[in-house]
Design an enzyme around this catalytic site. Structure first.
Site, PDB file in Angstrom:
ATOM      1  N   LYS A 170     -13.556  -7.139  12.462  1.00 28.49           N
ATOM      2  CA  LYS A 170     -14.374  -7.062  11.583  1.00 28.49           C
ATOM      3  C   LYS A 170     -15.945  -6.326  12.163  1.00 28.49           C
ATOM      4  CE  LYS A 170     -12.559 -10.245   8.453  1.00 28.49           C
ATOM      5  NZ  LYS A 170     -12.149  -9.628   7.263  1.00 28.49           N
TER       6      LYS A 170
ATOM      7  N   HIS B 136      -0.552  -8.311   8.997  1.00 33.41           N
ATOM      8  CA  HIS B 136      -0.573  -6.821   8.544  1.00 33.41           C
ATOM      9  C   HIS B 136      -0.330  -5.859   9.824  1.00 33.41           C
ATOM     10  CE1 HIS B 136      -2.439  -8.777   5.296  1.00 33.41           C
ATOM     11  NE2 HIS B 136      -3.592  -8.805   5.588  1.00 33.41           N
TER      12      HIS B 136
ATOM     13  N   LYS C 276       0.742  -1.093   0.084  1.00 30.55           N
ATOM     14  CA  LYS C 276       0.002  -0.199  -0.107  1.00 30.55           C
ATOM     15  C   LYS C 276       1.047   1.358   0.016  1.00 30.55           C
ATOM     16  CE  LYS C 276      -3.871  -2.222   2.461  1.00 30.55           C
ATOM     17  NZ  LYS C 276      -5.000  -2.041   1.704  1.00 30.55           N
TER      18      LYS C 276
ATOM     19  N   GLU D  62     -12.555  -2.929  10.111  1.00 32.12           N
ATOM     20  CA  GLU D  62     -13.154  -3.081   8.864  1.00 32.12           C
ATOM     21  C   GLU D  62     -14.683  -2.918   9.223  1.00 32.12           C
ATOM     22  OE1 GLU D  62     -11.358  -6.109   6.059  1.00 32.12           O
ATOM     23  OE2 GLU D  62     -10.976  -6.960   8.019  1.00 32.12           O
TER      24      GLU D  62
END
Ligand code: BG6
Length: 513
Positions: A363, A263, A205, A239
């Site tokens: 999530k 990550h 990214k 998320e």
């Protein structure tokens, strides 16, 4: 965006880096990742003129698919998922060099056919070419794929030249320390480490790469980047999506294996590591490994532990009611899998002694945001805070990795007027305002780097093991506890209150991103 208008750091990095004639083989070619990310990435590299004239794409999978059908699958994938529309002229150039091979991953025969296909491409084009094997399959077949590449001689082809074979391995890289060590052993039994590219797509990214630039191309941060000035660091990877159709996979994985071990730990390593001696792959990876090894083992148990795990129950996302985790497709109604995890880490080195690093990922949280917030200490004198009109905030520097990429500095400023009143104010840098918004996707950068042979943005074997070494005792503990200690949080919230309590123990609180 053309190469000339790319971020200046990327221009510097890609200077003098031509890609030699290449054959990319994608294992798992009828899978989701291939369609959503890999084929569009290859196409966008072609748009940017970054592919060599001799470029070939081979899809490999269990299912027999004729070349023609694979080509139309690829062009549909580009139309649906590429950041730029399909240009027929550019696609035609790739399409004529696109083929498909079928075979079982654990049968040598299919690999022999693949090797013959590669030989025939080289013969027809009249030149030797490097092969890049992209393993984008379920992890259960990583091992046989690697071994079969070895058995048919593809792993060692052109071994002593720059045309040596490269192998790109998708995540998840193991499920604990032992399986990661076994996988490393299997890979290293066939390939040399310089041939291996373990993917963590967060490293591709733009804003993650920019973190290195912001830290090491500016002199104002370094004097403050230590325990004397930093109060705590908070890394959030949230998320709003749930597990969707991936319930089966996620049940075996959970937030710590899916997001934290890879990550989030990578973001931590890049934030906290020492300055590398140079920007080459080994120097950066050496520093990351040193940092990961300096993290103290997590305190487990129930007396102010360093970890919180939780599952989402039903709630509202964007005003719409969504179902709880245990009611998702492919998820057990008694599931013990965490969809949220928060960790409090201590780094045992000179720079960071006593500074808590808080990591959280979940999530179905309030919104999708990835950020790294460096929270600075309050000023030593209470000059202003004696005045009750004063509302002083801790200074912070926040890297917004996604969305709305950029960085923000939070300062205390004076509200205009005759009284001395303060208010926290923000200084923003926004990527899209400065550089435009059509930045390359992570996979474009990573596929290009693998073809070039630059491993800087990939994970080294010892790095993944250092990270598993920290996380594995946690999984063993949770396994032994069963359902005990699993918290819940409403979908659309910022996680369980136990996670807030963990920070309160240190007189801290989570930022609201
Ligand atoms: C993947 C995880 O590695 O990263 C997914 O397996 C997650 O569960 C995804 O949704 C998030 O990636 P990004 O780039 O959308 O932040």
């Amino acid at each position: 965006m053309s190469q000339e208008t790319r971020h200046p750091f990327l221009q510097g990095l890609s200077k003098h880096r031509g890609v030699q004639p290449t054959i990319i083989t994608i294992f798992g070619a009828s899978g989701d990742l291939c369609a959503r990310k890999l084929v569009p990435a290859i196409y966008n590299l072609a748009v940017d003129n970054l592919l060599p004239a001799d470029f070939y794409l081979i899809g490999f999978g269990r299912k027999p698919i004729p070349d023609e059908e694979f080509r139309s699958m690829a062009s549909e994938a580009i139309s649906s998922f590429s950041r730029r529309p399909l240009n027929k002229e550019i696609w035609d150039r790739i399409e004529k060099n696109t083929f498909y091979c079928s075979g079982g991953y654990d049968e040598e025969e299919g690999f022999q056919k693949l090797s013959d296909k590669i030989d025939s491409i080289e013969k027809e084009s009249g030149r030797e070419m490097q092969s890049v094997f992209y393993v984008s399959t379920p992890p259960s077949v990583f091992d046989p794929i690697v071994k079969n590449l070895g058995k048919v001689g593809l792993a060692t082809k052109y071994q002593d030249s720059s045309k040596h074979t490269k192998v790109v391995i998708e995540k998840p890289f193991g499920k604990d320390l032992e399986s990661a060590q076994n996988l490393n052993r299997a890979i290293q039994g066939v390939f040399q480490e310089r041939q291996v590219y373990r993917i963590d797509h967060y490293l591709g990214k733009e804003t993650v790469q920019d973190l290195l630039v912001q830290r090491f191309a500016n002199s104002i941060f370094e004097p403050l980047w230590n325990r004397n000035y930093v109060d705590n660091v908070q890394i959030t990877v949230a998320e709003s999506l749930g597990v969707g159709t991936r319930g089966g996979y996620y049940e075996q994985s959970g937030a710590t294996r899916d997001m934290i071990q890879n990550h989030t730990m990578q973001l931590l390593a890049l934030t906290a590591m020492e300055a590398p001696a140079s920007l080459d792959a080994e120097s950066i990876r050496d520093e990351k490994v040193k940092l990961l090894k300096a993290i103290k083992p997590l305190k487990l148990g129930y007396d102010n532990p360093d970890v919180v795990r939780a599952q989402y129950h039903e709630g509202l996302i964007g005003g719409k009611k969504v179902t709880g985790y245990r009611d998702e497709e492919g998820v057990s109604p008694q599931s013990e899998t965490e969809t949220y995890a928060a960790l409090r880490l201590s780094i045992n080195n000179w720079r960071w002694q006593g500074v808590p690093f808080y990591l959280r990922s979940g999530k179905r949280m309030a919104r999708r945001v990835t950020e790294i917030a460096i929270q600075f200490k309050r000023p030593p004198s209470s000059l202003f805070s004696e005045n009750e009109m004063i509302n002083l905030a801790n200074n912070s520097l926040v890297f917004q990795i996604q969305p709305d990429e950029g960085s923000t500095i939070l300062l205390n400023g004076k509200i205009p007027g005759l009284q001395t009143r303060t208010q926290p104010v923000k200084m923003h840098f926004r990527y899209s305002t400065t550089f435009g918004s059509n930045t390359p996707e992570a996979y474009e950068r990573l596929v290009l780097d693998a073809m070039i042979g630059d491993g800087t943005l990939f994970i080294r074997g010892d790095e993944t093991e250092a990270s598993w070494n920290l996380i594995t005792p946690l999984h063993e503990f949770w396994k032994s506890e069963g359902q005990r200690g699993i918290e819940t949080y409403a979908s659309g919230s910022w996680g369980p209150s136990a996670s807030d309590r963990m920070l309160w123990q240190n007189s801290h609180e989570w930022r609201r991103p």
